[in-house]
Write a protein that holds these residues in place. Sequence first.
Motif, short mmCIF file in Angstrom:
data_model
loop_
_atom_site.label_atom_id
_atom_site.label_comp_id
_atom_site.label_asym_id
_atom_site.label_seq_id
_atom_site.Cartn_x
_atom_site.Cartn_y
_atom_site.Cartn_z
N ARG A 237 0.41 28.14 9.64
CA ARG A 237 -0.39 28.56 8.49
C ARG A 237 0.41 28.38 7.20
O ARG A 237 1.63 28.25 7.23
CB ARG A 237 -0.80 30.03 8.63
CG ARG A 237 -1.57 30.34 9.88
CD ARG A 237 -1.91 31.81 9.99
NE ARG A 237 -2.81 32.24 8.92
CZ ARG A 237 -3.27 33.49 8.80
NH1 ARG A 237 -2.92 34.42 9.68
NH2 ARG A 237 -4.09 33.80 7.81
N GLU A 238 -0.28 28.41 6.07
CA GLU A 238 0.43 28.42 4.79
C GLU A 238 1.16 29.75 4.66
O GLU A 238 0.63 30.81 5.01
CB GLU A 238 -0.55 28.24 3.64
CG GLU A 238 0.14 28.07 2.30
CD GLU A 238 -0.83 27.69 1.18
OE1 GLU A 238 -1.39 28.62 0.57
OE2 GLU A 238 -0.99 26.49 0.93
N ALA A 239 2.38 29.67 4.12
CA ALA A 239 3.22 30.87 4.07
C ALA A 239 4.01 30.92 2.78
O ALA A 239 4.34 29.89 2.18
CB ALA A 239 4.17 30.90 5.27
N ALA A 240 4.32 32.15 2.36
CA ALA A 240 5.32 32.38 1.33
C ALA A 240 6.64 32.55 2.07
O ALA A 240 6.80 33.51 2.83
CB ALA A 240 4.99 33.62 0.52
N LEU A 241 7.56 31.63 1.90
CA LEU A 241 8.78 31.67 2.71
C LEU A 241 10.01 31.36 1.87
O LEU A 241 9.91 30.85 0.76
CB LEU A 241 8.67 30.71 3.90
CG LEU A 241 8.39 29.24 3.63
CD1 LEU A 241 9.68 28.48 3.37
CD2 LEU A 241 7.66 28.61 4.81
N LEU A 242 11.15 31.66 2.44
CA LEU A 242 12.41 31.47 1.76
C LEU A 242 13.52 31.33 2.79
O LEU A 242 13.58 32.14 3.73
CB LEU A 242 12.71 32.67 0.85
CG LEU A 242 13.96 32.57 -0.02
CD1 LEU A 242 13.72 31.63 -1.19
CD2 LEU A 242 14.36 33.95 -0.53
N PRO A 243 14.40 30.35 2.66
CA PRO A 243 15.56 30.29 3.56
C PRO A 243 16.37 31.59 3.46
O PRO A 243 16.61 32.11 2.37
CB PRO A 243 16.36 29.09 3.04
CG PRO A 243 15.35 28.22 2.37
CD PRO A 243 14.37 29.18 1.74
#
Length: 242
Positions: A27-33
Motif C-alpha cells: 500500500r502507499e505509506a508514509a515511511l522513513l529509513p
Amino acid sequence: MGSNASDRPIIGISTYVEAASWGVWHREAALLPTTYVDAVHRSGGFPVLLPVLPGEPDLSAVDGLVLAGGADIDPARYGGRPHAELGPTRPPRDGWEIRLLRAALDRDLPVLGVCRGAQIMNVALGGTLHQHLPDLVVHRDHQPEPAVFGSTKVELSPGSRIAEILGDHVEVPCYHHQAIAEIAPRLAVTGRAGDGTVEAVELAGARFALGVQWHPEEDAADDRLFVALAAAAKEVRGDHRA
C-alpha cells in the motif's frame, strides 16, 4: 543529554510517500529509513515523523526539523522542464516540505536538510537544480549504481557554521543524481566537492539552518551534524519552557 524523553528536544522528520510492502500488504505509506530516527535519537533528540498533509503545518510542538532525502523535486517548482533522466517526483511532498521549511524558519527553528532536503531549501528560497549531475561532471561517483552509496570528499568554507562542526574537510556518504544549480539569494554555499558540486549551504542569520547534499544519517560513527541540530533544538525547548 538525559535519557528521559521529556528532556530531549522534539525533532520532526519529514517522510517519504511511497508504495511499500510489509506482511501481506502492499500500500502507499508514509515511511522513513530508520537511519534518520536512530541518528536523531543517538544525538539526544526525540524523533517524530511528519507525514505529508494538506494545509499549513503546525510546528508549535516541534523544536527542530530534518528535511529527509527522497525522490526528485518536480522541476516545475523552479521553472524547469523535465530532463530525460528525471526520476519519479512527488509534487504533494514537495509542497508540504516547502511549507514545513517556511514554517520552521518563521519560528527560527533549527533545520537540517539532507540531500533532497538541501535541494528543497534552495528551491523554496528561490534557487534552481541541476536535474542530472552526470551531464556536468561526466562521472557517476555521486550515485554509483542503484541502492549503492558513493563517497565524496568535501571542502568546507573556513569560518562557516558547518566547518565549525565538521572541520574544513570531510569525506561523506552520498547518493544523488541532482544537485543545486543557481543558489537561492538567502543561502550561502559553504561546501563543495572536488568536481565543483555544491555540497553544503547555510542560511545566514538563522539560529541553525544547514543543508547538506550527502547522507549524514548513513554514517553511524559521525553524528556531529545531528548533535549540533539537537543542541540548537534544545535551546528552543528551553525557550518554550521559560
